[in-house]
Design a protein around this motif. Structure first.
Motif, short mmCIF file in Angstrom:
data_model
loop_
_atom_site.label_atom_id
_atom_site.label_comp_id
_atom_site.label_asym_id
_atom_site.label_seq_id
_atom_site.Cartn_x
_atom_site.Cartn_y
_atom_site.Cartn_z
N UNK A 237 5.04 57.15 -3.43
CA UNK A 237 4.90 58.51 -3.48
C UNK A 237 3.86 59.23 -2.24
N UNK A 238 3.69 60.29 -2.10
CA UNK A 238 2.71 60.66 -1.07
C UNK A 238 1.36 60.57 -1.62
N UNK A 239 1.20 60.63 -3.08
CA UNK A 239 -0.26 60.70 -3.32
C UNK A 239 -0.72 59.22 -3.78
N UNK A 240 0.17 58.22 -3.55
CA UNK A 240 -0.17 56.82 -3.93
C UNK A 240 -1.70 56.28 -3.40
N UNK A 241 -2.17 56.80 -2.36
CA UNK A 241 -3.60 56.46 -1.87
C UNK A 241 -4.64 57.02 -2.84
N UNK A 242 -4.09 58.01 -3.81
CA UNK A 242 -5.27 58.47 -4.62
C UNK A 242 -5.44 57.72 -5.80
N UNK A 243 -4.58 56.75 -6.26
CA UNK A 243 -4.72 55.93 -7.12
C UNK A 243 -5.85 54.80 -6.88
N UNK A 244 -6.92 54.58 -7.74
CA UNK A 244 -7.95 53.72 -7.39
C UNK A 244 -8.03 52.56 -8.33
N UNK A 245 -7.28 52.33 -9.42
CA UNK A 245 -7.35 51.14 -10.41
C UNK A 245 -6.11 51.17 -10.88
N UNK A 246 -5.75 49.87 -11.66
CA UNK A 246 -4.75 49.64 -12.54
C UNK A 246 -5.46 50.20 -13.88
N UNK A 247 -4.42 51.06 -14.52
CA UNK A 247 -4.81 51.50 -15.71
C UNK A 247 -3.84 51.62 -16.67
N UNK A 248 -3.53 52.26 -17.91
CA UNK A 248 -2.47 52.15 -18.81
C UNK A 248 -1.61 53.55 -18.86
N UNK A 249 -0.57 53.25 -19.28
CA UNK A 249 0.39 54.27 -19.50
C UNK A 249 -0.26 55.67 -20.41
N UNK A 250 -1.07 55.13 -21.42
CA UNK A 250 -1.40 56.01 -22.18
C UNK A 250 -2.48 56.74 -21.36
N UNK A 251 -3.37 56.25 -20.62
CA UNK A 251 -4.35 56.81 -19.90
C UNK A 251 -3.90 57.64 -18.83
#
Length: 154
Positions: A129-143
């Protein structure tokens, strides 16, 4: 026809404020969120794939023409740059998409997606998606859900 048709917005929904905007300000019935869930522990893609999102920058993401002629947003990795210059010949056609011509396609879409999910990023198409670069860690679905809803799930 006297039918209520729900309208769900998809594309670029990243934060709780995005969600709120589309549901409360615009009036859609819901939103579709996809990219946020890739870099989660529950996602079964290889960590290298997830880290491609985490390590991407805004300028690394662009619209490409997929092998079947449809546009798609992807990380502009070395494989995409290489296949823009020369074909990666299809040696085993899966006949997965009717419009695909293995003699002309720049690369096998199925193989490139399989490689991405399995962490072979040197031979992969990494849709995002266009905002993939905003992801900065592997987290959980709950989070992710808590962040989107802006509250804590007990």
């Amino acid at each position: 026809y006297n039918k209520l048709i729900p309208v769900v917005f998809g594309g670029g929904v990243f934060s709780s404020s995005d969600m709120s905007h589309y549901i409360y300000d615009i009036g859609t019935d819901g939103v579709q969120v996809a990219t946020r869930f890739v870099a989660t522990k529950e996602c079964d893609a290889d960590d290298a794939f997830k880290n491609a999102y985490i390590n991407s920058k805004k300028e690394d993401i662009g619209i490409i023409k997929s092998p079947v002629g449809m546009p798609g947003r992807a990380i502009l990795n070395s494989y995409i740059k290489k296949t823009a210059l020369s074909r990666d010949p299809v040696t085993n056609c899966f006949r997965c998409i009717h419009k695909c011509n293995p003699a002309e396609t720049p690369y096998c879409l199925s193989k490139a997606l399989f490689n991405a999910a399995n962490g072979d990023l040197d031979n992969a198409l990494i849709f995002c998606g266009e905002n993939a670069y905003k992801i900065n860690e592997i987290t959980t679905v709950k989070d992710v859900i808590e962040n989107l809803l802006n509250y804590s799930i007990s």
